[in-house]
Design a protein around this motif. Structure first.
Motif, PDB file in Angstrom:
ATOM      1  N   TYR A  70      43.532  46.468  36.682  1.00 28.34           N
ATOM      2  CA  TYR A  70      43.375  47.223  35.436  1.00 28.34           C
ATOM      3  C   TYR A  70      44.393  46.741  34.405  1.00 28.34           C
ATOM      4  O   TYR A  70      45.588  46.629  34.707  1.00 28.34           O
ATOM      5  N   PRO A 141      37.653  49.064  31.352  1.00 27.99           N
ATOM      6  CA  PRO A 141      37.043  49.012  32.687  1.00 27.99           C
ATOM      7  C   PRO A 141      38.090  48.692  33.750  1.00 27.99           C
ATOM      8  O   PRO A 141      39.123  48.063  33.478  1.00 27.99           O
ATOM      9  N   LYS A 143      38.397  47.017  37.644  1.00 30.35           N
ATOM     10  CA  LYS A 143      37.715  46.227  38.670  1.00 30.35           C
ATOM     11  C   LYS A 143      38.245  46.620  40.053  1.00 30.35           C
ATOM     12  O   LYS A 143      39.455  46.665  40.270  1.00 30.35           O
ATOM     13  N   THR A 235      32.818  46.794  39.053  1.00 33.83           N
ATOM     14  CA  THR A 235      33.564  47.155  37.855  1.00 33.83           C
ATOM     15  C   THR A 235      33.159  48.558  37.425  1.00 33.83           C
ATOM     16  O   THR A 235      31.962  48.851  37.288  1.00 33.83           O
TER      17      THR A 235
END
Length: 663
Positions: A70, A141, A143, A235
């Motif tokens: 992140y 987002p 991951k 994601t």
């Protein structure tokens, strides 16, 4: 019950790895681990499937090693300990908080400015574990990548990949829609690892030497190897979720939102089912008692078309004695009498020569003579049926089981295995032979029975007396001759006075043993007060309760031996020899708090005082097996929890005593 930990627990490895969670599916399968995410037992895993329910439990999915990326930084969400003691990576440091939602464990991870929430639960009735991640707070987002580490071993054993049989594994990782299928051995149970989004990639690598600290403490094999079968990546956008599913089913439901709703509804129904059995005037029990209503369900499992009860997690199966003692608290007081009737009928199929089996083989093979090594399980069966009938008034099951009960009484009168027989001179049951453990105090080390208790054990004869009085009432209810049971009970009542040790002011533990009468101060005498028909005088009952309170009572149960006895051992730990040697020589047993409370209430008729003895259990629900009650505790302060993290009769007897006092 507010089981909610912040960083003061989650960020401290010693505390976070000592608190364990458990989710189950009603088949004997389970998932379990620690708040820290660190496996400390060979019994930990995300899918331990009962391939022959409720037994043949097999570790399929050990763990997921997750990493979040992140805002340009990487955050491990997992923790492992290696053979040299190194803890790497220290993913537990990223746990912001942990709490239980019903029985569902929930973690919140802080990944920089992002908060990622994780839940684990099982689908009732299937070998399917759900792990759901939701990105609660983020500006960008996140991951998520996961390494799926699998195994294929009996949950008691360990895998050492360079040795047989692990070296003969022929692991096949086959891509399937939404994930992979993993088959470890030819003809073995396939494991399906699936997701609702993202990508899966097959892998092929052994990870060696996971150190299992709790097994090292217990003197057992403390290293395990696991196989990296696949990696998964997804994601998550802010506010979105991701569900990972591990299942023995080829096509489980991958909708995590729906599956979570079903699980929540299932647990809510357990509460409402219980509430429906209570009177409108009944006060709502405290949250911790409601938490135990959910914990009780974790022990109820399937067996051959019927129901039975797992004695304890992680390592016990369904045991005859434990099931009969636990049945009232797990089923009757929770408003699930239909499960009680199923259990009673299930066990009726296994009576043999007037005896119930003590245990079932772990591989679910045919019962043998050695599996019937118990003198009290069958007598607890009478008490379970009595409580069931008192609760339901079910004449049908009474008529159905009565011939079995007649047969049991007759076998005990004439004599059956292990020298179990009625002494006609005093109406007491004698049991035992060298090298065999028959009572609940059943520790055995090789050929050494630690507490043999050969002779006439007090709790066995208290149960026998109650069984005879119960049979008389059952016979009258069914319009059958009952006088013979009253006559036998009268003889037992008179003979029972032999147990009274006037010099000590409490009861002998065993009469007529190889060395005479055993005056050890043990908790077994409490049943002569707590059972509905007491063979003791009112004054003797009071003295028994006072003696147990003075020498045996602790916050979480009764010691198995008085602290001033030369054989007393206040610490339970070390290798199996030392643990078994202490098991019934001072170790505290949680389930005994229930009979003590009922006995205290019988003698003193003070519900407030009786209830207060149970209240320390609410604090224990946060310290070991979260939301449940441990099997045993050290006899010496601080009386740390030991043994199984969740024990059926501990939960059942606390529930039964609490609700009995309330009523």
């Amino acid at each position: 019950m507010n089981i909610n930990f912040g960083r003061e627990i989650c960020g401290n490895l010693n505390t976070a790895e000592s608190r364990e969670w458990l989710v189950t599916n009603g088949r004997g399968s389970y998932a379990s681990g620690t708040v820290a995410g660190l496996s400390t037992r060979g019994y930990h895993g995300l899918l331990v499937a009962a391939l022959q329910p409720p037994l043949k439990r097999t570790l399929l999915l050990t763990k997921l090693d997750e990493t979040a990326e992140y805002n340009g930084s990487s955050y491990p969400l997992f923790t492992n300990r290696w053979p040299d003691g190194t803890v790497a990576p220290p993913g537990y440091r990223n746990i912001e908080s942990f709490y239980l939602e019903g029985t569902i464990p929930v973690w919140r991870f802080a990944c920089g400015g992002a908060i990622l929430e994780k839940r684990i639960w099982m689908q009732s009735g299937t070998d399917t574990t759900y792990i759901r991640y939701e990105l609660l707070r983020a500006r960008k987002p996140l991951k998520l990548s996961m390494k799926a580490l699998v195994n294929y071993r009996d949950y008691h054993s360990r895998t050492h990949a360079k040795e047989s049989p692990a070296k003969d594994w022929r692991v096949q990782v086959t891509p399937v829609e939404r994930g992979v299928s993993v088959t470890v051995v030819s003809g073995g149970q396939p494991l399906y690892l699936l997701t609702d989004k993202g990508q899966a990639s097959a892998a092929n690598e052994w990870y060696y030497g996971f150190q299992l600290a709790a097994e090292r403490e217990r003197g057992l094999n403390d290293e395990d190897d696991n196989f990296l079968a696949a990696t998964f990546e997804a994601t998550l956008e802010p506010g979105s979720s991701f569900t990972f599913v591990a299942s023995t089913q080829k096509s489980p439901d991958l909708n995590g939102t729906t599956a979570l709703s079903l699980r929540r509804d299932y647990e809510q129904k357990l509460i409402t089912t219980w509430q429906a059995t209570q009177s409108p005037q009944a006060q709502k029990p405290p949250d911790w008692v409601q938490q135990l209503l959910l914990a009780a369900d974790q022990f109820i499992v399937d067996r051959q078309g019927g129901k039975t009860a797992i004695a304890g997690y992680h390592w016990f199966g369904d045991w005859g004695r434990d099931t009969m003692i636990s049945l009232p608290g797990l089923t009757l007081v929770t408003g699930r009498a239909e499960i009680a009737s199923s259990i009673l009928r299930t066990f009726a199929q296994f009576t043999n020569r007037g005896m119930l089996p003590n245990r079932f083989p772990d591989d679910n093979t045919q019962l043998t003579e050695d599996d019937y090594n118990t003198v009290d399980a069958t007598l607890w069966y009478f008490e379970a049926i009595r409580l069931y009938f008192d609760t339901t008034g079910d004449d049908q099951i009474l008529a159905e089981l009565f011939p079995k009960l007649e047969e049991i009484i007759e076998f005990h009168r004439q004599g059956t295995r292990y020298n179990i027989h009625l002494d006609p001179n005093d109406g007491l049951i004698y049991a035992g032979q060298v090298g065999v453990q028959l009572t609940w105090m059943d520790a055995k080390i090789d050929k050494w029975v630690v507490t043999p208790r050969i002779g006439k054990p007090i709790e066995v004869n208290a149960l026998w007396y109650n069984a005879l009085r119960t049979m008389s009432k059952f016979a009258q209810k069914l319009g059958k001759p009952h006088q013979q049971y009253d006559v036998m009970a009268d003889v037992t009542l008179k003979g029972f006075q032999r147990f009274w040790n006037n010099a000590k002011g409490y009861c002998f533990d065993v009469l007529d043993g190889p060395n005479g009468n055993d005056a050890s101060e043990r908790p077994n005498q409490i049943f002569a007060v707590s059972l509905p028909e007491s063979p003791l005088t009112a004054e003797q009952q009071r003295q028994v309760v006072d003696a147990c309170e003075r020498s045996l009572l602790t916050s979480h149960g009764l010691r198995s031996l008085a602290i001033n006895d030369p054989q007393y051992q206040g610490f339970y730990g070390g290798d199996q020899f030392h643990r078994d040697a202490a098991y019934h020589q001072g170790t505290v047993w949680g389930w005994l708090i229930g009979p003590f409370v009922l006995a205290h209430f019988r003698v003193y008729k003070d519900p407030v005082a009786a209830r207060e003895f149970l209240e320390p259990m609410q604090h224990h629900l946060c310290t070991a097996g979260l939301g449940s009650i441990s099997e045993i505790f050290n006899g010496d302060a601080p009386m740390d929890p030991k043994g199984c993290i969740a024990q059926a009769w501990s939960v059942a007897e606390v529930l039964r005593a609490w609700l009995a006092i309330e009523k």
